[in-house]
Enzyme design. Sequence first.
Site, PDB file in Angstrom:
ATOM      1  N   ASN A   1      -5.080 -77.402  38.699  1.00 30.65           N
ATOM      2  CA  ASN A   1      -4.261 -76.078  38.321  1.00 30.65           C
ATOM      3  C   ASN A   1      -2.006 -75.954  38.145  1.00 30.65           C
ATOM      4  O   ASN A   1      -1.625 -76.066  39.224  1.00 30.65           O
ATOM      5  CB  ASN A   1      -4.288 -74.907  39.407  1.00 30.65           C
ATOM      6  CG  ASN A   1      -3.760 -73.565  38.884  1.00 30.65           C
ATOM      7  OD1 ASN A   1      -2.885 -73.160  37.820  1.00 30.65           O
ATOM      8  ND2 ASN A   1      -3.962 -72.713  39.944  1.00 30.65           N
ATOM      9  N   TRP A   2      -2.554 -76.170  36.956  1.00 31.40           N
ATOM     10  CA  TRP A   2      -1.174 -76.322  36.965  1.00 31.40           C
ATOM     11  C   TRP A   2       0.040 -75.654  36.826  1.00 31.40           C
ATOM     12  O   TRP A   2       1.109 -75.500  37.143  1.00 31.40           O
ATOM     13  CB  TRP A   2      -0.677 -77.061  35.492  1.00 31.40           C
ATOM     14  CG  TRP A   2      -1.198 -78.368  34.940  1.00 31.40           C
ATOM     15  CD1 TRP A   2      -2.079 -79.092  35.858  1.00 31.40           C
ATOM     16  CD2 TRP A   2      -1.142 -79.498  34.113  1.00 31.40           C
ATOM     17  NE1 TRP A   2      -2.527 -80.115  35.962  1.00 31.40           N
ATOM     18  CE2 TRP A   2      -2.063 -80.421  34.791  1.00 31.40           C
ATOM     19  CE3 TRP A   2      -0.358 -79.021  32.620  1.00 31.40           C
ATOM     20  CZ2 TRP A   2      -1.973 -81.978  33.210  1.00 31.40           C
ATOM     21  CZ3 TRP A   2      -0.264 -80.432  31.503  1.00 31.40           C
ATOM     22  CH2 TRP A   2      -1.343 -81.526  32.215  1.00 31.40           C
ATOM     23  N   LYS A   3      -0.454 -74.084  37.113  1.00 25.82           N
ATOM     24  CA  LYS A   3       0.035 -72.805  36.652  1.00 25.82           C
ATOM     25  C   LYS A   3       1.432 -73.086  35.967  1.00 25.82           C
ATOM     26  O   LYS A   3       0.968 -73.759  34.930  1.00 25.82           O
ATOM     27  CB  LYS A   3       1.453 -72.968  38.503  1.00 25.82           C
ATOM     28  CG  LYS A   3       0.088 -73.269  40.137  1.00 25.82           C
ATOM     29  CD  LYS A   3       0.750 -73.130  40.988  1.00 25.82           C
ATOM     30  CE  LYS A   3      -0.356 -72.825  41.720  1.00 25.82           C
ATOM     31  NZ  LYS A   3      -0.125 -71.774  42.911  1.00 25.82           N
TER      32      LYS A   3
ATOM     33  N   HIS B   1      -7.057 -65.896  40.762  1.00 24.97           N
ATOM     34  CA  HIS B   1      -6.479 -66.695  41.617  1.00 24.97           C
ATOM     35  C   HIS B   1      -5.639 -65.786  42.563  1.00 24.97           C
ATOM     36  O   HIS B   1      -5.285 -64.906  42.352  1.00 24.97           O
ATOM     37  CB  HIS B   1      -5.753 -68.197  40.805  1.00 24.97           C
ATOM     38  CG  HIS B   1      -4.802 -68.493  41.154  1.00 24.97           C
ATOM     39  ND1 HIS B   1      -3.665 -68.380  41.997  1.00 24.97           N
ATOM     40  CD2 HIS B   1      -5.094 -70.422  41.965  1.00 24.97           C
ATOM     41  CE1 HIS B   1      -2.959 -69.588  43.276  1.00 24.97           C
ATOM     42  NE2 HIS B   1      -4.124 -70.002  42.845  1.00 24.97           N
TER      43      HIS B   1
ATOM     44  N   GLU C   1      -2.055 -65.937  42.930  1.00 26.93           N
ATOM     45  CA  GLU C   1      -0.644 -65.918  42.359  1.00 26.93           C
ATOM     46  C   GLU C   1      -1.795 -64.288  41.102  1.00 26.93           C
ATOM     47  O   GLU C   1      -0.478 -63.508  41.538  1.00 26.93           O
ATOM     48  CB  GLU C   1      -0.698 -66.666  41.960  1.00 26.93           C
ATOM     49  CG  GLU C   1      -0.789 -67.598  42.891  1.00 26.93           C
ATOM     50  CD  GLU C   1      -0.139 -68.748  42.785  1.00 26.93           C
ATOM     51  OE1 GLU C   1       0.076 -69.532  41.394  1.00 26.93           O
ATOM     52  OE2 GLU C   1       0.483 -69.349  43.654  1.00 26.93           O
TER      53      GLU C   1
ATOM     54  N   GLU D   1      -9.825 -70.231  48.547  1.00 28.22           N
ATOM     55  CA  GLU D   1      -8.556 -70.882  48.476  1.00 28.22           C
ATOM     56  C   GLU D   1      -7.991 -69.356  49.764  1.00 28.22           C
ATOM     57  O   GLU D   1      -7.286 -68.528  49.127  1.00 28.22           O
ATOM     58  CB  GLU D   1      -7.694 -69.932  47.744  1.00 28.22           C
ATOM     59  CG  GLU D   1      -8.682 -71.621  45.803  1.00 28.22           C
ATOM     60  CD  GLU D   1      -7.624 -71.628  44.968  1.00 28.22           C
ATOM     61  OE1 GLU D   1      -6.911 -72.593  45.198  1.00 28.22           O
ATOM     62  OE2 GLU D   1      -6.902 -71.285  44.644  1.00 28.22           O
TER      63      GLU D   1
ATOM     64  N   GLY E   1      -0.135 -73.765  47.997  1.00 25.62           N
ATOM     65  CA  GLY E   1       1.814 -74.125  47.885  1.00 25.62           C
ATOM     66  C   GLY E   1       2.833 -74.356  49.130  1.00 25.62           C
ATOM     67  O   GLY E   1       4.024 -73.605  49.316  1.00 25.62           O
TER      68      GLY E   1
ATOM     69  N   SER F   1      -3.171 -76.187  49.563  1.00 28.76           N
ATOM     70  CA  SER F   1      -2.473 -77.325  49.908  1.00 28.76           C
ATOM     71  C   SER F   1      -3.430 -78.858  49.891  1.00 28.76           C
ATOM     72  O   SER F   1      -2.711 -79.974  51.718  1.00 28.76           O
ATOM     73  CB  SER F   1      -1.427 -77.355  51.166  1.00 28.76           C
ATOM     74  OG  SER F   1      -0.416 -76.004  51.048  1.00 28.76           O
TER      75      SER F   1
ATOM     76  N   GLY G   1      -3.618 -76.997  43.452  1.00 28.66           N
ATOM     77  CA  GLY G   1      -1.860 -77.090  42.707  1.00 28.66           C
ATOM     78  C   GLY G   1      -1.136 -78.052  42.248  1.00 28.66           C
ATOM     79  O   GLY G   1      -1.408 -79.090  41.693  1.00 28.66           O
ATOM     80  N   GLY G   2      -0.204 -78.309  43.170  1.00 24.99           N
ATOM     81  CA  GLY G   2       1.135 -78.998  43.374  1.00 24.99           C
ATOM     82  C   GLY G   2       0.208 -80.363  42.830  1.00 24.99           C
ATOM     83  O   GLY G   2       1.618 -81.401  41.966  1.00 24.99           O
TER      84      GLY G   2
END
Length: 252
Positions: free
Chosen positions: A9-11, A97, A99, A169, A175, A215, A236-237
């Site tokens: 997930n590149w956001k 998600h 967010e 999640e 994150g 994470s 993610g990251g």
Amino acid sequence: MRKKIVAGNWKMNKNFEEAEDLLFDIADILKENRPEDVEILVCPPAIYLELAADIAHENGFDCGAQNMSEHESGAYTGEISAAMVASTGAKYVIIGHSERRTYFGEKDSLLALKVTQALKHNLTPIYCCGEVLAEREAEKHFEVVGEQVKNALFHLTAEEFEKVVVAYEPVWAIGTGRTASPAQAQEMHAFIRKVLSDKFGVAQADQTTILYGGSCNAANARELFANPDVDGGLIGGASLKAEDFVKIAGSF
Ligand code: PEP
């Protein structure tokens, strides 16, 4: 055997050139060393989906959107429909998600509509659920996640549900660098599978891919994926670096 999946997930990261570079970097690493028996996909910002689908499909991976509208088409300025996502060649869409839930007020009732809409256009929904820290500390995490799963997925028939992927999640792990322990992940994944099995039957729940996200990185993926009910990750990251991302995909 249920499908193993590692999804990035590149956001809201990367400009066009950077996105192209990252896609080609992933493709190059996969040419040298492709992890077996795992489906790999990236979820870039929607504006890059066609590019991502082209590069991904030529190189043995896939792509998906990070969100989409619950509506079919029409006067919804700024929105992207399931049909549009599908027309780029993308096969997946992340729905719910944390967010989106937190910053855009998306509720389970809306997410149920999005899941239906995704399936209508033959997209695989990756439905995200997870508790916030206060809910875990109050020992309400099973109740919260169980409700999220029921509210957004239980309107489906068993046949419709077949295509759905679930991602657990925990919000406190996204994150933050604070990963759920392998035991915490396994316990929740087994719980989700039981909730699904009560509704859709044991055989169906057994076939459902349940991803862990929060994470997850190249250093901890192996111990998380070693759990019997953890079928991969939503990353993610660590999905923004090609080497780390592919290494995670090779961590089964
Ligand atoms: C995510 O955004 O889905 C996620 C899991 O992020 P991170 O890996 O950065 O915690």
